[in-house]
Design an enzyme around this catalytic site. Structure first.
Site, short mmCIF file in Angstrom:
data_model
loop_
_atom_site.label_atom_id
_atom_site.label_comp_id
_atom_site.label_asym_id
_atom_site.label_seq_id
_atom_site.Cartn_x
_atom_site.Cartn_y
_atom_site.Cartn_z
N LYS A 111 52.33 35.36 42.30
CA LYS A 111 51.78 36.56 41.58
C LYS A 111 52.37 37.64 42.31
O LYS A 111 51.63 38.07 43.40
CB LYS A 111 50.39 36.57 41.19
CG LYS A 111 50.01 37.85 40.61
CD LYS A 111 48.65 37.85 40.14
CE LYS A 111 48.21 39.10 39.33
NZ LYS A 111 46.96 39.89 39.82
N GLY A 137 40.14 47.17 38.56
CA GLY A 137 38.68 47.33 39.23
C GLY A 137 38.11 48.37 38.28
O GLY A 137 36.84 48.96 38.53
N GLY A 176 41.92 45.62 34.61
CA GLY A 176 41.22 46.93 33.99
C GLY A 176 40.17 46.25 32.69
O GLY A 176 39.78 47.05 32.39
N ASN A 228 38.99 39.65 36.76
CA ASN A 228 38.56 39.35 37.98
C ASN A 228 37.22 40.26 38.27
O ASN A 228 35.98 39.60 38.15
CB ASN A 228 39.48 39.44 39.16
CG ASN A 228 38.89 39.11 40.55
OD1 ASN A 228 37.85 38.38 40.63
ND2 ASN A 228 39.37 39.69 41.46
N THR A 229 37.44 41.46 38.38
CA THR A 229 36.16 42.52 38.51
C THR A 229 35.16 42.07 37.83
O THR A 229 33.78 42.01 38.03
CB THR A 229 36.65 43.70 38.58
OG1 THR A 229 37.61 43.64 39.55
CG2 THR A 229 35.45 44.71 39.07
#
Lengths: 372, 274
Positions: free
Chosen positions: B107, B168, B195, B216-217
């Protein structure tokens, strides 16, 4: 235009700085609680439930400057030493065995003992087993910094002490550090040399904190614009008892420190906020949840503090002149600390506490291959 | 009685088939245990990990052990180059990961601005070209720039990973218009990355035709990461099924009755003019 030139023309005006000034204005407990909640949520969103860890490694406490508040100040009759490269490596290996993968080399200002060549050599030694090496030493020229960057260092920390030039002058009566602007523009020279992490801060207690905070925020805003590729972090060094016996004229209360940390977090959501072991355990634990993203743990503030290295070269200075130890001191004396530690917990206890608080301690957040 | 529905079509990247269209990250979790539970609950099959947090020396550093918490037999480990500021650094990291035995999938993340972590389009294209030549399967993280997405496909990337909003921020599909163009023009899978703050954002991304999302976040900082991971899993499935089924069109807001002088009136000329 550098930040010293900008500040000389007056405090910059911007929406962020106006907002920040409101955030550090006197407030009641309910407003502080609301600010803390906002700061905590912002920190979690940008940094997650993590805490990066680092350790300071003092390589020398020699110093040519007189700074009224500092334990290493030239005229303090303290025990001094400078570590050899082997001793620096031994200290770093001790820290690496504890888990630290980010080490900050710290030294007083002494061109003879702590040259940029010496620091570059230290960095090279450490980079073989420490992914991230930073420095917190006297300001240098860009070209001098470049040697240390080329050796593999990725970060530089320099505290302005106070952003008030009028307060600065009498606190620094002698030595190269007298030059306020030279020090203030140091982060920009370091950035030009290729450092990718920049740490700044004010030594809290030297000037009224709210005024200091707004100038610090202006510095943050300036560096975010002009040094845009660097990862910026602000530290909160609050004056601690030291050999100087200095009493800060404008002591910062715990509540003020909390407000400052939270205000910076809310105004600048993405910057790092660093808290050292100057602060007591309960305050560090509390602030870990609010805005702090990087901490030291189990730290020592004297050269050789982790392994006892450097004692054979120990000497006392009297008004800058080296004096051998008295017979009774040989073998028993230790290098003098820069300041007393407020959180004496071993690193393992700090790590366990962070986990209890729901924060994952991050030891390694950098790989030497990136800036090989 | 309900009729059993066929499962959604699988995701195929570089010839490899995945049932899950939810990719996950490994940062920001409160503990490795919480991360493991969330990966499990998410149903993910592709997990990205920052190389700067891993030990690439082969010595299994216990203080940089993020890789030991991810079962490579179960998940495709997708190393990312987060921390790299330019193409040279990213390429170096990718090579190091490959030589450390990690999959030759990468990535590609190059964000010189550590504040907003927005990707550098020029360096990303340079690095992608080089890594593709070296046999890597490259999934580049990019801004929602349709031309850049096409340029990357032209040099042979296996997917494109445009952002919905800065990393994030949890702000959702801020770049929707640009993402629609990227999806419309894509010849490789489009994985919307960064996002997405709520399962509804992920569902919307899949509904509009994104092939997958990376989250993720929003999972890592939830009070219960595993529960939130499960919610994202359901949302991704729902969005994909809706896309494959075809959404009914919505009435435009404020639709009114036909105008008194219709625009196609010329098709019906006045009798007197015949």
């Amino acid at each position: 235009m550098t930040f010293s030139e900008t500040l000389h023309q007056g405090l910059p005006q911007s929406a962020v700085l106006r907002r920040f000034a409101e955030l550090v204005a006197p407030c009641d407990d309910a407003a502080l609680e609301a600010l803390a909640a906002q700061a905590a949520a912002t920190t979690r969103r940008h940094f997650g439930k993590t805490m990066r860890l680092f350790a300071p490694l003092y390589v020398s406490n020699e110093c040519v400057n007189i700074c009224n508040y500092c334990g290493f100040s030239r005229n303090n009759p303290i025990f001094r030493t400078t570590l050899t490269l082997d001793q620096v490596e031994a200290e770093a290996r001790h820290l690496a065995a504890e888990g630290f993968r980010a080490i900050l080399l710290v030294a007083g200002e002494h061109p003879k003992f702590v040259s940029n060549t010496y620091l570059a050599d230290c960095t090279r030694r450490l980079r073989a087993f420490v992914p991230s090496v930073s420095i917190e030493v006297a300001p240098m020229e860009t070209e001098e910094y470049r040697h240390i960057v080329d050796a593999g260092a990725d970060g530089v920390t320099v505290f302005q002490e106070t952003y008030d030039p009028v307060a600065y002058a009498p606190l620094h009566p002698s030595g190269p550090k007298r030059d306020f602007a030279w020090r203030l523009d140091c982060p920009e020279r370091a950035y030009a040399a290729g450092f990718r992490r920049i740490g700044i801060g004010a030594l809290l207690g030297l000037a009224p904190w709210r005024t200091e905070a707004v100038r610090l925020a202006a510095h943050v805003e300036h560096l975010l614009k002009h040094c845009w590729k660097a990862s910026l972090a602000v530290s909160f060094p609050r004056l601690r008892p030291a050999a100087s016996g200095f009493n800060p004229q404008f002591p910062l209360a715990d509540r003020d420190l909390v407000q400052l940390v939270c205000a910076l977090r809310v105004a600048f959501p993405e910057i790092g906020l660093t808290l050292s072991t100057r602060e007591p355990a309960h305050l560090r634990d509390g602030l870990a949840g609010l805005g702090i993203t990087m901490m030291s743990a189990g730290a020592r503030t004297e050269p050789g503090g982790y392994t006892g290295a450097g004692r054979e070269a120990l000497h006392r200075t009297e008004r800058g002149k080296s004096v051998p130890l008295a017979a009774a001191e040989v073998g028993t004396a230790e290098a003098t600390v820069q300041f007393e530690i407020g959180d004496p917990r071993p690193h393992s206890v700090v790590v366990a506490r962070l986990r209890q608080l729901g924060l994952d301690p991050i030891w390694k957040d950098w790989d030497a291959a990136i800036n090989a | 009685m309900t009729t059993p529905q066929p499962p959604p079509q699988p995701l195929v990247i570089a010839g490899r088939t995945f049932r899950s269209r939810l990719l996950t990250g490994t940062g920001k979790f409160p503990s490795p245990e919480a991360m493991r539970a969330a990966l499990e609950a998410s149903g993910t099959e592709i997990v990205t990990v920052a190389l700067r947090r891993a030990d690439l020396s082969g010595e299994h550093d216990p203080f940089a052990d993020i890789l030991t918490h991810i079962d490579p037999a179960r998940y495709l480990l997708l190393p990312n180059t987060s921390g790299a500021m330019n193409a040279a650094e990213a390429v170096r990291l990718a090579r190091l990961a490959a030589s450390a035995g990690l999959p030759k999938w990468i990535k590609l993340e190059i964000h010189p601005d550590p504040r907003h972590l927005l990707p550098d389009p020029i360096e990303t294209l340079l690095a992608a070209e080089q890594l593709v030549k070296e046999g890597f399967i490259v999934l580049p993280y990019i801004n929602a720039d349709p031309v850049l997405a096409k340029r990357l496909q032209d040099v042979g990337t296996a997917a494109v990973m445009p952002l919905a909003a800065p990393i994030g921020t949890n702000r959702g599909l801020e770049t929707r218009g640009q993402l629609e163009i990227i999806i419309e023009q894509a010849t490789v899978p489009v994985v919307i990355d960064a996002g997405l703050g709520a399962p509804s954002h992920a569902a919307a991304a899949l509904e509009m035709g994104a092939d997958a999302v990376l989250v993720n976040t929003a999972i890592a900082i939830a009070s219960d990461p595993a529960a939130m991971a499960h919610a994202f899993r359901l949302a991704v499935d729902a969005g994909r099924i809706a896309y494959e089924t075809g959404l009914a069109s919505a009435a435009p807001v404020g639709a009114k009755a036909s105008p008194t002088s219709p625009l196609t009136g010329f098709l019906r000329p006045e009798p007197a003019l015949r």
